[in-house]
Design an enzyme around this catalytic site. Structure first.
Site, PDB file in Angstrom:
ATOM      1  N   HIS A 149     -89.518 -12.300  30.207  1.00 12.80           N
ATOM      2  CA  HIS A 149     -90.705 -11.848  30.931  1.00 12.80           C
ATOM      3  C   HIS A 149     -91.548 -10.909  30.065  1.00 12.80           C
ATOM      4  O   HIS A 149     -91.815  -9.771  30.461  1.00 12.80           O
ATOM      5  CB  HIS A 149     -90.300 -11.131  32.224  1.00 12.80           C
ATOM      6  CG  HIS A 149     -89.529 -11.970  33.177  1.00 12.80           C
ATOM      7  ND1 HIS A 149     -88.744 -11.423  34.178  1.00 12.80           N
ATOM      8  CD2 HIS A 149     -89.392 -13.313  33.306  1.00 12.80           C
ATOM      9  CE1 HIS A 149     -88.170 -12.402  34.874  1.00 12.80           C
ATOM     10  NE2 HIS A 149     -88.551 -13.548  34.364  1.00 12.80           N
ATOM     11  N   GLY A 164     -84.398 -12.397  33.338  1.00 12.81           N
ATOM     12  CA  GLY A 164     -84.324 -13.338  32.239  1.00 12.81           C
ATOM     13  C   GLY A 164     -82.960 -13.995  32.176  1.00 12.81           C
ATOM     14  O   GLY A 164     -82.014 -13.568  32.849  1.00 12.81           O
ATOM     15  N   HIS A 204     -94.914 -15.597  36.505  1.00  6.74           N
ATOM     16  CA  HIS A 204     -93.486 -15.385  36.317  1.00  6.74           C
ATOM     17  C   HIS A 204     -93.136 -14.907  34.912  1.00  6.74           C
ATOM     18  O   HIS A 204     -92.702 -13.772  34.730  1.00  6.74           O
ATOM     19  CB  HIS A 204     -92.751 -16.691  36.655  1.00  6.74           C
ATOM     20  CG  HIS A 204     -91.270 -16.574  36.734  1.00  6.74           C
ATOM     21  ND1 HIS A 204     -90.504 -17.281  37.641  1.00  6.74           N
ATOM     22  CD2 HIS A 204     -90.378 -15.855  36.021  1.00  6.74           C
ATOM     23  CE1 HIS A 204     -89.231 -16.990  37.478  1.00  6.74           C
ATOM     24  NE2 HIS A 204     -89.126 -16.126  36.488  1.00  6.74           N
ATOM     25  N   HIS A 233     -85.239 -17.634  28.504  1.00  7.88           N
ATOM     26  CA  HIS A 233     -86.254 -17.335  29.525  1.00  7.88           C
ATOM     27  C   HIS A 233     -86.420 -15.822  29.609  1.00  7.88           C
ATOM     28  O   HIS A 233     -85.453 -15.097  29.864  1.00  7.88           O
ATOM     29  CB  HIS A 233     -85.827 -17.898  30.879  1.00  7.88           C
ATOM     30  CG  HIS A 233     -86.654 -17.409  32.029  1.00  7.88           C
ATOM     31  ND1 HIS A 233     -88.024 -17.246  31.957  1.00  7.88           N
ATOM     32  CD2 HIS A 233     -86.298 -17.024  33.285  1.00  7.88           C
ATOM     33  CE1 HIS A 233     -88.475 -16.794  33.119  1.00  7.88           C
ATOM     34  NE2 HIS A 233     -87.442 -16.648  33.934  1.00  7.88           N
ATOM     35  N   SER A 262     -75.864 -14.075  36.726  1.00  6.73           N
ATOM     36  CA  SER A 262     -76.955 -13.563  37.546  1.00  6.73           C
ATOM     37  C   SER A 262     -76.814 -12.053  37.750  1.00  6.73           C
ATOM     38  O   SER A 262     -75.727 -11.565  38.065  1.00  6.73           O
ATOM     39  CB  SER A 262     -76.944 -14.265  38.909  1.00  6.73           C
ATOM     40  OG  SER A 262     -77.934 -13.737  39.760  1.00  6.73           O
ATOM     41  N   GLY A 263     -77.932 -11.336  37.568  1.00  2.00           N
ATOM     42  CA  GLY A 263     -77.977  -9.917  37.903  1.00  2.00           C
ATOM     43  C   GLY A 263     -76.987  -9.046  37.171  1.00  2.00           C
ATOM     44  O   GLY A 263     -76.478  -8.071  37.748  1.00  2.00           O
ATOM     45  N   SER A 315     -76.738 -17.642  36.290  1.00  2.00           N
ATOM     46  CA  SER A 315     -78.131 -17.267  36.521  1.00  2.00           C
ATOM     47  C   SER A 315     -78.752 -18.074  37.652  1.00  2.00           C
ATOM     48  O   SER A 315     -78.493 -19.272  37.793  1.00  2.00           O
ATOM     49  CB  SER A 315     -78.944 -17.488  35.242  1.00  2.00           C
ATOM     50  OG  SER A 315     -80.320 -17.392  35.499  1.00  2.00           O
ATOM     51  N   SER A 316     -79.585 -17.425  38.428  1.00  2.46           N
ATOM     52  CA  SER A 316     -80.259 -18.116  39.529  1.00  2.46           C
ATOM     53  C   SER A 316     -81.224 -19.185  39.021  1.00  2.46           C
ATOM     54  O   SER A 316     -81.621 -20.073  39.778  1.00  2.46           O
ATOM     55  CB  SER A 316     -81.015 -17.105  40.400  1.00  2.46           C
ATOM     56  OG  SER A 316     -81.996 -16.426  39.636  1.00  2.46           O
ATOM     57  N   GLU A 317     -81.606 -19.095  37.736  1.00  2.00           N
ATOM     58  CA  GLU A 317     -82.501 -20.099  37.167  1.00  2.00           C
ATOM     59  C   GLU A 317     -81.739 -21.262  36.533  1.00  2.00           C
ATOM     60  O   GLU A 317     -82.295 -22.006  35.721  1.00  2.00           O
ATOM     61  CB  GLU A 317     -83.420 -19.453  36.120  1.00  2.00           C
ATOM     62  CG  GLU A 317     -84.426 -18.476  36.676  1.00  2.00           C
ATOM     63  CD  GLU A 317     -85.473 -19.102  37.592  1.00  2.00           C
ATOM     64  OE1 GLU A 317     -85.467 -20.341  37.745  1.00  2.00           O
ATOM     65  OE2 GLU A 317     -86.276 -18.356  38.160  1.00  2.00           O
TER      66      GLU A 317
END
Length: 214
Positions: free
Chosen positions: A96, A29, A157, A94, A44-45, A73-75
């Site tokens: 999940h 997320g 996703h 974002h 990210s991560g 973030s990768s998004e």
């Protein structure tokens, strides 16, 4: 640019709120705020329970990093795409969540079934076309399905919710997950009765123009 600690603190606060609510697990997320042509976004991560305001990354609307030692973030493309095309949006969450993810696997949309969802989120809540996570294709597919709504389900996703601020985006997340659960449970019983389309339009317009506090 001058790093806004208050904004970064708010992002960290809601990162923990969505994690504690069970809307995301581990490092999955992402959350962002748009302020003065700058995007404040989670790294990210990085575990939400360890996140500090100084860990928040700042980028411009082209994705160039302006502040922070960690990777954004990768998004990030998803956030850039929405901010570049929705001038009414200043916050994105974002996640999940379980029921929203089930919806992303099984249907193309949730029709207008409950009034709060129609008012807060939109008349028909759509599922975007599948694309690889972190890709510009995913970002563009998500924006197309989002339209003028306040949530979109990402195929296979998860969920993206937007708002004028993080509080509004989080309320949208709560309502989207609740609506997904209601729809799934209702389908187990039988045919789902939709709110008439003309009434759905009235409800959404009422929320945007008079019900919602400015």
């Amino acid at each position: 640019m001058v790093f806004n600690t208050d904004v970064a603190t708010e992002v960290v606060k809601y990162a923990r709120i969505v994690s504690e609510a069970g809307f995301t697990k581990g490092t999955w997320g992402n959350i962002s705020v748009y302020l003065g042509d700058f995007i404040y976004i989670t790294p990210s991560g990085y575990p939400y329970d360890l996140l500090k305001p100084e860990d928040i990354i700042v980028v411009d609307k082209q994705g160039n990093k302006l502040y922070g030692s960690l990777k954004p973030s990768s998004e990030l493309p998803l956030h850039i795409e929405i901010y570049n095309n929705r001038k009414d949006i200043n916050a994105i969450i974002h996640t999940h969540p379980v029921y929203s993810t089930v919806i992303s696997l099984t249907v193309s949309e949730i029709p207008p079934i409950v009034e709060d969802a129609v008012m807060i989120l939109g008349e028909r809540l759509r599922v975007s076309e599948y694309a690889l996570p972190g890709s510009w294709e995913l970002a563009k597919n998500a924006f197309i399905a989002l339209g003028q709504n306040n949530c979109v389900f990402l195929r296979n996703h998860g969920l993206v919710c937007v708002g004028e601020n993080l509080h509004e985006a989080f309320i949208a997340t709560q309502v989207a997950e609740k609506t997904a659960q209601i729809y799934i449970e209702a389908l187990k019983i039988g045919k789902v009765i939709e709110i008439p389309q003309e009434h759905a339009k009235v409800l959404r317009e009422k929320y945007l123009t008079s019900y919602k506090q400015k």
